[in-house]
Design a protein around this motif. Structure first.
Motif, mmCIF file in Angstrom:
data_model
loop_
_atom_site.group_PDB
_atom_site.id
_atom_site.type_symbol
_atom_site.label_atom_id
_atom_site.label_comp_id
_atom_site.label_asym_id
_atom_site.label_seq_id
_atom_site.Cartn_x
_atom_site.Cartn_y
_atom_site.Cartn_z
ATOM 1 N N SER A 233 10.975 -2.519 -4.367
ATOM 2 C CA SER A 233 11.267 -3.873 -3.892
ATOM 3 C C SER A 233 10.868 -3.989 -2.422
ATOM 4 O O SER A 233 10.385 -3.026 -1.810
ATOM 5 N N ASN A 235 13.295 -4.878 -0.329
ATOM 6 C CA ASN A 235 14.630 -4.803 0.266
ATOM 7 C C ASN A 235 14.911 -3.396 0.787
ATOM 8 O O ASN A 235 14.931 -2.426 0.021
ATOM 9 N N LYS A 265 9.910 -0.835 5.902
ATOM 10 C CA LYS A 265 10.450 -0.240 4.685
ATOM 11 C C LYS A 265 9.563 0.875 4.145
ATOM 12 O O LYS A 265 10.064 1.913 3.696
#
Length: 363
Positions: A233, A235, A265
Motif C-alpha cells: 500500500s 500507507n 515509505k
C-alpha cells in the motif's frame, strides 16, 4: 549549449534538421535544430530510436527535474541510438553506416572525479536534455565518437536505445556488488525497477523479489523473471506487516535492496527488510528529502549506497543484450513516429502510466 546544438534556426543547406523542443509547460514543438560543426573527434548520427524517460516527462510537466530548471527552449530526449552519417577527421573506430548506441553525458575529463574514473560525478557534465544542454529527439545530432558504441549485429536500434535505462540498473548492481550469493529485493516495478531486476539476474542474483502498489506492473515483473512479487500500500503504517510478507516471499535474508522509487515509505521498507550487514541502494529519487528509520538500520550495520546515472556501462549492456542474458524488448510497449501529433501523443501515453513501460520513437 554543448554538443547537442546551438540554435533553432538556420537551414544548413541540406535536409533541415528538426527536433522536439520543450518550449513551455506541457508544450513540445517540432522545430529546426542547428547542429554545431563536426569536430575532429565527433560523429554526426542520424537518430533512429529515442525512448522517453521519466525525467523527460518531469521537464514537460514542470520545466524542472531535481535542481535542474529549464529556463529557455530545450530539445528533449536522451535514450537513443542511430546510424553514423559522418565522422570527424581523427575518428578511427567508426565509419558511416555503423549502428550505434549513444551514451548521453559528456564529462570534462579534467576534474578529480573524471581522473579517478568516476566521471558520472563530474561537476561540468554536459548531459542530453539536462538544462541548458539540448537532447537527442531530433533527426540528427553531433556527439563525441568515444561515446558512441557500435551495436552487435543481433542487437536492434531500439535495444541500443534501451542501453541508457539499462545502464542505471547495471551501475546500481556494480555499486551494490550483486553476485550469485546475493538475494535481491526491489522496491518499485516501474521501468527502472524492471531494468534493475534484469541486471541483477544477469549479475547472478539467485532470488529476486519485487514490490509495487500496482497489480499490472507486478504481473509484468513476474513475466520478466521475478521469483516472487508483493503488493503493498501507500500507507506507512503497513510497513511492519509488509516486511513480514517480503521476508516470507524471499524465504531467506534480503542481502541487497534497491529502492527504485525513492519515497519515505519505500526507503523505510527497504531499511527495515534488509538483513543485518546488508545494503540498501537508493536508485529512485521520488523525494528530495526523506524521513526514514536510519538509526535502527545503522545499529544493524545496513549500508546505504547512492547512485547517480552510470559510468562505463555501455559495453557490458551491449554484451548482455548480444548474449541474450538480458532481453529488454518486452519493456518497449508503445511506439510512435516523429510528427508533431505523435510526439504529443507519445508523451501523453508515457505520462499517463497505465500499461505503458517504455515509449519509443522510431525516426
Amino acid at each position: 549549449m554543448g554538443k547537442g546544438g546551438m540554435s533553432i534556426d538556420d537551414n544548413q543547406g541540406e535536409e533541415q534538421n528538426m527536433a522536439a523542443w520543450l518550449v513551455a509547460i506541457n508544450t513540445l514543438k517540432i522545430q529546426p535544430f542547428n547542429l554545431p560543426p563536426l569536430g575532429p573527434h565527433d560523429v554526426r548520427v542520424r537518430m533512429k530510436a529515442v525512448g522517453i524517460c521519466g525525467s523527460d516527462v518531469h521537464y514537460l510537466k514542470t520545466l524542472r527535474c531535481a535542481h535542474f530548471v529549464v529556463e529557455e527552449p530545450m530539445v528533449i530526449g536522451h535514450e537513443c541510438a542511430g546510424i553514423i552519417e559522418e565522422v570527424g577527421s581523427e575518428v578511427k573506430t567508426l565509419v558511416p553506416g555503423d549502428r550505434v548506441a549513444i551514451e548521453p553525458g559528456i564529462s570534462c575529463w579534467r576534474c578529480d572525479h573524471c581522473k579517478q574514473g568516476r566521471y558520472n560525478l563530474c561537476p561540468d557534465m554536459k548531459f542530453f536534455a539536462t538544462p541548458p544542454v539540448h537532447g537527442s529527439l531530433a533527426n540528427r545530432i553531433v556527439h563525441p565518437a568515444d561515446l558512441c558504441f557500435k551495436l552487435p549485429d543481433n542487437v536492434s536500434l531500439e535495444e541500443g536505445a534501451m542501453c541508457e535505462p539499462l545502464s542505471v540498473g547495471v551501475h546500481a548492481c556494480r555499486r551494490a556488488e550483486i553476485g550469485p550469493e546475493t538475494n535481491v529485493l526491489i522496491m518499485g516495478a516501474g521501468p527502472i525497477g524492471l531494468v534493475t531486476m534484469l541486471a541483477a539476474r544477469a549479475f547472478g542474483a539467485p532470488r529476486i523479489v519485487i514490490v509495487d502498489v500496482d497489480d499490472h506492473r507486478l504481473s509484468v515483473a513476474k513475466s520478466l523473471g521475478a521469483d516472487d512479487i508483493v503488493k503493498v500500500s501507500t500507507n506507512s503504517q503497513d510497513v511492519p506487516g509488509e516486511v513480514e510478507q517480503i521476508h516470507k516471499a524471499m524465504g531467506a535474508g534480503v542481502d541487497v535492496t534497491f529502492d527504485c522509487a525513492g519515497f519515505n515509505k519505500t526507503m523505510t521498507t527497504a531499511l527495515s527488510a534488509t538483513k543485518p550487514g546488508g545494503k540498501v541502494c537508493l536508485v529512485g529519487m521520488g523525494h528530495s528529502e526523506m524521513t526514514v528509520p536510519l538509526t535502527p538500520a545503522a545499529a544493524r550495520e545496513v549500508d546505504v549506497i547512492g547512485i547517480f546515472r552510470y559510468k562505463n556501462t555501455w559495453p557490458l549492456c551491449l554484451e548482455f543484450l548480444r548474449s541474450g542474458k538480458i532481453d529488454v524488448k518486452p519493456l518497449i510497449t508503445h511506439r510512435y513516429g516523429f510528427s508533431q501529433k505523435e510526439v504529443e501523443e507519445a508523451f501523453e501515453t508515457s505520462a499517463a502510466g497505465g500499461n505503458a513501460i517504455k515509449v519509443m520513437f522510431n525516426l
